[in-house]
Enzyme design. Structure first.
Site, PDB file in Angstrom:
ATOM      1  N   LYS A 125      -1.516 -16.673  -6.009  1.00  0.00           N
ATOM      2  CA  LYS A 125      -1.262 -15.652  -6.757  1.00  0.00           C
ATOM      3  C   LYS A 125      -2.507 -14.847  -6.830  1.00  0.00           C
ATOM      4  CE  LYS A 125       0.715 -13.935 -11.187  1.00  0.00           C
ATOM      5  NZ  LYS A 125      -0.367 -12.883 -11.331  1.00  0.00           N
ATOM      6  N   LYS A 300       7.990 -20.664  -5.087  1.00  0.00           N
ATOM      7  CA  LYS A 300       9.306 -19.919  -5.169  1.00  0.00           C
ATOM      8  C   LYS A 300      10.241 -20.801  -4.390  1.00  0.00           C
ATOM      9  CE  LYS A 300       6.857 -15.551  -4.552  1.00  0.00           C
ATOM     10  NZ  LYS A 300       6.436 -14.318  -3.443  1.00  0.00           N
TER      11      LYS A 300
END
Ligand code: IVH
Length: 685
Positions: A125, A300
């Site tokens: 991230k 994800k």
């Protein structure tokens, strides 16, 4: 075919075709250089082709295309940014902060999909800014900020200046429309450089790389953006037309790479909760060594079909989770500003903070360095401030938040008297620091600091004589100077807090051992201002004995390499002070001694003169200290970080990132054998 008035070096070719070929080649070479970090042609070749294209475009302005590499930095600044409505909204992510959050996320997905172990793609991230890049038929036509997710701003001109972002995709059959989503960031090194430049030009520094990246993208003048060395990593997709969506997130990232779009290598396909947590642990461990900042990882669901089956909750997809690290930057309140007195009498203001949890620890105070720093950062008592603690770094107040300021904040006022001994605090005109004028004789704080230095590993190396013990010895007035340490006995010591007979004996043993020392250590232990370890070593090597040093005048001192007027002045003052001379006498009387050194006349040849060495890893026979000693003895210098100015890296086993950096910069690398040969060889010269 029209005739050219100048030669392109390719007279036979039509200018249009030549321009196209140049653009294509330059795009490939640029990609190899800026994205892959692996140039395929020398810089000079790139420059030559670039100049050729520039000349061609100047002669045939109609040949200029939007993807031409000559168009990276645009012309006139914009008046304002246009609004852009995203065709596919830019969503946000659900956040998780603990293993329990991740477990709940994984469980929900497994249940909804009705499968045992879900396959995920785990990514970083990035702590930057989300942007959307729109390519039509392979050409970058628009770039926009995320904005509120629906409407952003058109920052195409600025994005074009980011060298790693392709102006045209490398794909020969690109999709009709492709929107790439990803993060614009500033690497840590570029951030440090930028802040140094800001500081030097008297401009405000940026609080962190993220703000610096944001500030750089928000420039209406793309020339400024171009100077900021921004980077980009892709991680998602918006509108897509003309080709089917790749089946998995992982395949999509590979496809991006093939088209020359930068993606980060730190990603992995993993399965189940255990796989997610393992990735989280691995990234957490290397976070501080990454060249850019991240604030967590993102999981994800890998398969597109499964992503679609899961759908969305409010503005975030159900298939993804941001697993955040504990915050490195938090807001809190300054409840007061106290001052601390250091070894040299330096007065350091310290912010007392309303306790906050940052990077895994509770922080209650942070240094503010000096008065000027407080004014520069405009920090007042009662202010809300941003506190940062990255990795093992000491907490720091990086900025105040003036929007949160109330009317009852107070400015910090430097006290006029030392809070420890009451002596006047003085600040000379040429220094940023204020100092207690009491000196170590009168000020217990300075005395304690001086004793800590005296006992430290690189000075007298008295193991077991730590801060708390020194505090007790000074506070109870058992000792008043370093010499008194050598008169301590078992009974006195074992009567102190947290001391038993065994620890008292150990300490006495250590004290006894420390009597045999070296002149360099002794000099360093005296805590003379501006005389660090290295200077102490040069002085010892030059004079060989203490008496000669104590009698040296300015001229003699200045004759020594690395000794300038400030150090010389400090030495002369120190040895002129009767109290210091008395202390030295007392210490010698306690049996402290060192071997007289034969003065090493400056060697006629210093084979490593002015060469900078970096040591890394474990050497087979020399310790690092020994290797460093050899380097210094031969006139070289040991520095800690690898840069272009480094001459050699001496590398042993498990060398780590310094070796990689050296290889990247093409710096000569030596193993121990080669190093010793270098010294030997040069010695014979
Ligand atoms: S995916 C569909 N992947 O996080 C979800 N976002 O809260 C769209 N971010 O504004 C985002 N690294 O700036 C995604 N590897 C990553 C990311 C990432 C950072 C940011 C992005 C976005 C925010 C979402």
């Amino acid at each position: 075919m029209q005739t050219d008035l100048f030669s392109t070096g390719q007279d036979q070719e039509e200018p249009e075709k030549r321009a196209e070929a140049l653009r294509r080649d330059l795009a490939r070479y640029g990609h190899a250089y800026y994205v892959l970090d692996a140039p395929i042609v020398p810089d000079s070749e790139y420059d030559r082709l670039f100049a050729e294209l520039q000349a061609l475009e100047a002669a045939h302005p109609e040949l200029v295309t939007p993807d031409s590499p000559t168009r990276r930095v645009g012309g006139t600044p914009l008046a304002q940014f246009e609004k852009v409505t995203h065709r596919v909204p830019m969503l946000s992510l659900q956040n998780g902060f603990s293993e329990a959050d991740v477990a709940a996320f994984d469980r929900r997905i497994a249940e909804e999909l009705g499968i045992g172990k879900v396959e995920y793609e785990a990514e970083l991230k990035f702590d930057g800014l989300a942007v959307n890049l729109r390519y039509e038929k392979g050409i970058l036509v628009q770039a926009a900020t995320r904005g509120d997710g629906t409407n952003g701003e058109n920052i195409t001109e600025n994005i074009r200046t980011i060298r790693s972002i392709p102006l045209r995709l490398l794909d020969l059959a690109p999709p009709d429309i492709l929107e790439v989503r990803g993060e614009v960031l500033m690497f840590k090194e570029a951030f440090r450089d930028l802040n140094r430049r800001q500081r030097e030009s008297g401009q405000k520094e940026f609080v962190n790389p993220r703000n610096a990246a944001a500030g750089s993208l928000r420039q209406l003048d793309s020339q400024i953006t171009a100077s900021r060395q921004l980077k980009f990593f892709a991680y998602g997709i918006g509108e897509l037309e003309g080709v089917p969506l790749p089946e998995t997130q992982g395949k999509m990232m590979e496809w991006f790479m093939q088209m020359g779009i930068p993606v980060c290598n730190e990603r992995k396909v993993v399965r189940g909760l255990a796989g997610l947590m393992k990735f989280f642990g691995e990234i957490g461990a290397k976070r501080d060594t990454l060249p850019y900042e991240i604030d967590g990882v993102v999981y994800k669901v890998n398969r597109r079909s499964e992503q679609e089956a899961l759908g969305f909750i409010s503005r975030a997809p159900r298939f993804a989770l941001a697993h955040k690290f504990p915050a490195q930057e938090v807001m809190t309140e300054v409840t007061g500003i106290d001052v601390q007195v250091g070894r040299t009498g330096a007065i350091t203001p310290v912010a007392r903070l309303k306790p906050v949890f940052v990077s895994g620890v509770t922080v209650t105070n942070a240094t503010l360095h000096n008065e000027d720093e407080i004014r520069r950062k405009d920090i007042r008592i009662g202010d809300t401030v941003i506190v940062r603690r990255a990795g093992d770094v000491i907490p720091e107040v990086i900025a105040s938040v003036p929007e949160k300021r109330t009317a009852d904040v107070r400015e910090f006022v430097m006290p006029v008297e030392c809070p420890v001994c009451g002596s006047p605090i003085v600040r000379s005109a040429d220094e940023a620091v204020a100092r207690c004028s009491g000196g170590w004789i009168n000020c217990p704080a300075q005395k304690k600091g001086g004793l800590q230095l005296f006992a430290s590993r690189k000075a007298m190396n008295i193991e077991g004589l730590g801060e708390q013990l020194i505090d007790q010895l000074v506070d109870k007035e058992i000792i008043s100077d370093a010499a008194d340490l050598y008169r301590l006995d078992r009974e006195t010591l074992s009567g102190l807090d947290r001391m038993a007979e065994k620890s008292a004996d150990n300490l006495l043993g250590e004290l006894d051992k420390s009597r045999q020392t070296t002149l360099a250590r002794f000099l360093y232990a005296l805590g003379i201002r501006h005389v660090g370890e290295t200077t102490a070593r040069s002085l010892a090597a030059h004079f060989g004995n203490l008496d000669d040093l104590m009698q040296a005048n300015e001229e003699q001192l200045l004759a020594i390499d690395d000794i300038g007027p400030v150090v010389a002045d400090s030495l002369i003052r120190f040895f002129a002070d009767e109290r210091n001379r008395a202390l030295i006498g007392k210490l010698k009387a306690c049996g402290i001694q060192w071997p007289e050194q034969t003065v090493t006349e400056k060697p006629v040849v210093s084979p490593l003169q002015n060469l900078k060495f970096v040591l890394t890893g474990t050497l087979p026979s020399l310790t690092r200290e020994e290797a460093a000693e050899i380097i210094r003895q031969y006139g070289g210098q040991v520095v800690s970080a690898v840069s272009r100015k480094t001459d050699y890296v001496l590398a042993g086993k498990e060398p780590g990132s310094k070796l990689a950096k050296a290889q990247e910069l093409g710096i000569r690398i030596l193993d121990e054998d080669a190093f010793l040969r270098l010294v030997k060889h040069d010695e014979n010269n």
